[in-house]
Structures are given as C-alpha cells and as structure tokens.
Scaffold this active site. Structure first.
Site, PDB file in Angstrom:
ATOM      1  N   ASP A 291      -1.328 -10.332  -3.880  1.00  0.00           N
ATOM      2  CA  ASP A 291      -2.643  -9.930  -3.411  1.00  0.00           C
ATOM      3  C   ASP A 291      -3.626 -10.306  -4.517  1.00  0.00           C
ATOM      4  OD1 ASP A 291      -4.959  -8.725  -2.605  1.00  0.00           O
ATOM      5  OD2 ASP A 291      -4.146  -6.691  -2.508  1.00  0.00           O
TER       6      ASP A 291
ATOM      7  N   ASN B 231      -6.893 -10.533  -4.095  1.00  0.00           N
ATOM      8  CA  ASN B 231      -8.153  -9.813  -3.890  1.00  0.00           C
ATOM      9  C   ASN B 231      -9.369 -10.720  -3.969  1.00  0.00           C
ATOM     10  OD1 ASN B 231      -8.071  -6.976  -3.174  1.00  0.00           O
ATOM     11  ND2 ASN B 231      -6.912  -6.654  -5.062  1.00  0.00           N
TER      12      ASN B 231
ATOM     13  N   ASN C  16       0.851  -1.199   0.000  1.00  0.00           N
ATOM     14  CA  ASN C  16       0.000   0.000   0.000  1.00  0.00           C
ATOM     15  C   ASN C  16       0.886   1.249   0.000  1.00  0.00           C
ATOM     16  OD1 ASN C  16      -2.341   1.500  -0.024  1.00  0.00           O
ATOM     17  ND2 ASN C  16      -2.723   1.323   2.170  1.00  0.00           N
TER      18      ASN C  16
ATOM     19  N   GLU D 120       1.409  -3.342  -5.018  1.00  0.00           N
ATOM     20  CA  GLU D 120       0.915  -1.984  -4.772  1.00  0.00           C
ATOM     21  C   GLU D 120       2.070  -1.092  -4.297  1.00  0.00           C
ATOM     22  OE1 GLU D 120      -3.308   0.061  -3.466  1.00  0.00           O
ATOM     23  OE2 GLU D 120      -2.771  -1.860  -2.562  1.00  0.00           O
TER      24      GLU D 120
ATOM     25  N   HIS E 280      -2.143  -4.683   4.813  1.00  0.00           N
ATOM     26  CA  HIS E 280      -1.910  -6.117   4.653  1.00  0.00           C
ATOM     27  C   HIS E 280      -0.790  -6.564   5.589  1.00  0.00           C
ATOM     28  CE1 HIS E 280      -4.097  -6.871   0.730  1.00  0.00           C
ATOM     29  NE2 HIS E 280      -4.061  -5.547   0.756  1.00  0.00           N
TER      30      HIS E 280
END
Length: 263
Positions: free
Chosen positions: A152, A154, A10, A36, A252
């Site tokens: 990730d 998702n 992130n 990310e 995360h």
C-alpha cells in the site's frame, strides 16, 4: 507460474473473520504480502501460518494495534530483512524483505506499507520523510538484486488511478509532490509499475481502495493505492493480473500478479 498477492488487511484478525483464509486457500498464491497487520507476534505467530500452507514473516510496529507488515511464503527464504535502516519508520513496522538467492540470481520480495498523510500535516510530513528515505534504499537494492515491492503505497500516481481526481488534487495521496515522487521512481529510479505495464489505460477496474464513507465501494468511487513495483527484469516476467472484488476482506482489495518463473 509464480502467483504473488498483495493486500492491505486493515487488521489481520478482522480480515480473517471475513473469509480471507478460505479465499487464499482457494486462490493458492505462492506468496502473499500483507500490510496494516495491526497485531503483535503473539497474535499471529503460528495462528495464520496454515493459510494455504504458507509460513509468515513479519515486521511488527512497536505500538500495539498499529501498522505492521508481513509476507507469507510457500518457499523458505535464504534471508529475512526486517526494516530498512530508518529508526523512525522501522519502529512503525513498515518493511519486511524475503531474499531468495541462488547461484544464478538474487531475488527479493518486499512487503511495504507507506505512511498515510490524510490524518494531518504532521503525518503528511512524516510521509514525505519516508519517501525521501525509501528512494535511495530501493536504488541501492536495485544494484544488488532483482526485486518486487508489494504494498500500500498510499499514492495514486495518475488521474486514471482514482475516480474523483479533480477534487483530490490538494488531498494526501494525490498531491503533486507525491505524484512527482512516483514519476521519479518509475523513470529515473528505473522501477516498473507492473499493473500499468499490463493495463496501461484501465481506470475503474484498477481501483484497490475505497473510503468507508458514503457508498464509495458500491459506487466504485475508488483509488489505486496498492502496487507491485519491480525491477525491469522481474516486471518483464509478469503475465496476468487480477484484483479480487467479489468479497470485501478490508477497505482494500487483493491484487495478484502471475509471473512466469519459480523462485
């Protein structure tokens, strides 16, 4: 043992300001897959390569401050693959693959960031297109080499993969179509969810993502969205897994799996 970590950052600059590098240096993984990144080459090249003495390889998004994936590796790869041949998603910086080939075996480590559909129907349809495109790519790759995809995804695959599964059945990340895709990948597709191979029934301790709303992290109202998805021969070498939650580097948690081989 080969220690392989996956973490959605992130934002690599944000995560680094929260003690990430010190943790990596202490944990000393052999390879770190990140997603990310939210940065460009000028922001990271050479700046974070001292993380546990690893070198970084990246796939940046064309859009600044968006998406982006990377792999930090202790060993130099024989080849670096950026993107998987789908222009829509390659522009978003979602796939980087390091190949480690020897006369005996061909291995790949992939860092991949699947789209989220939570922001609206347009992005959910993009997510479905991504799933449709990545599946045959992974099937072709499986015929050529052993690999593990870290990332990730998702998607929470089963009810045991998120706290409030009943109320999330119509929400992106736990839609029937997404879960069916995961089931297909792990059955017909022949890949292995390595965490579930080691811990087939774990619930609360399995979560790797928490919403920033309310007190989701404090109350452990989480989802398991971060995976190691491997070919069967690679997955068979998995020995132990750890999800680190003592510090919060992003929304995360890093998941590290130890495999009993060296590249």
């Amino acid at each position: 043992m080969f220690k392989l970590t996956s973490l959605n950052l992130n934002g690599i600059r944000s995560a680094s300001s929260k003690g990430l590098q010190a943790w990596f240096q202490q944990t000393a993984p052999d390879c770190i897959c990140v997603q990310e990144v939210k940065a460009q080459a000028d922001d990271v090249m050479g700046r974070f390569d001292q993380m546990a003495e690893l070198r970084g390889y990246f796939h940046f998004a064309a859009k600044k401050g968006y998406s982006g994936v990377g792999i930090y590796s202790r060993q130099e790869p024989t080849e670096v693959i950026v993107g998987f041949g789908e222009p829509e998603f390659d522009a978003e910086g979602r796939y980087v693959e390091l190949r480690f080939d020897s006369p005996d075996v061909k291995r790949s480590i992939i860092s991949c960031y699947f789209p989220s559909g939570s922001s609206g129907e347009d992005r959910q349809q993009a997510k479905f297109r991504f799933l449709e495109a990545i599946y045959p790519h992974l099937q072709r790759l499986k015929l050529e080499r052993e690999f593990v995809l870290c990332g990730d995804v998702n998607i929470a695959h089963q009810a045991i993969d998120l706290k409030n599964w009943k109320s999330n059945q119509k929400n992106s990340g736990f839609l029937p179509e997404e879960r069916a895709w995961m089931t297909k990948l792990l059955s017909d597709g022949g890949l292995v969810d390595v965490y579930r191979q080691l811990h087939p029934t774990t619930t609360d301790e399995a979560y790797t993502w928490w919403s920033n709303r309310g007190q989701a992290y404090a109350k452990n109202v989480g989802w398991r969205l971060d995976y190691h998805l491997a070919t069967p021969a690679w997955a068979a070498r998995a020995r132990q897994v750890a999800i680190y939650k003592d510090e919060k580097f992003s929304d995360h948690a890093p998941i590290t799996i130890a495999y009993d081989f060296k590249l």
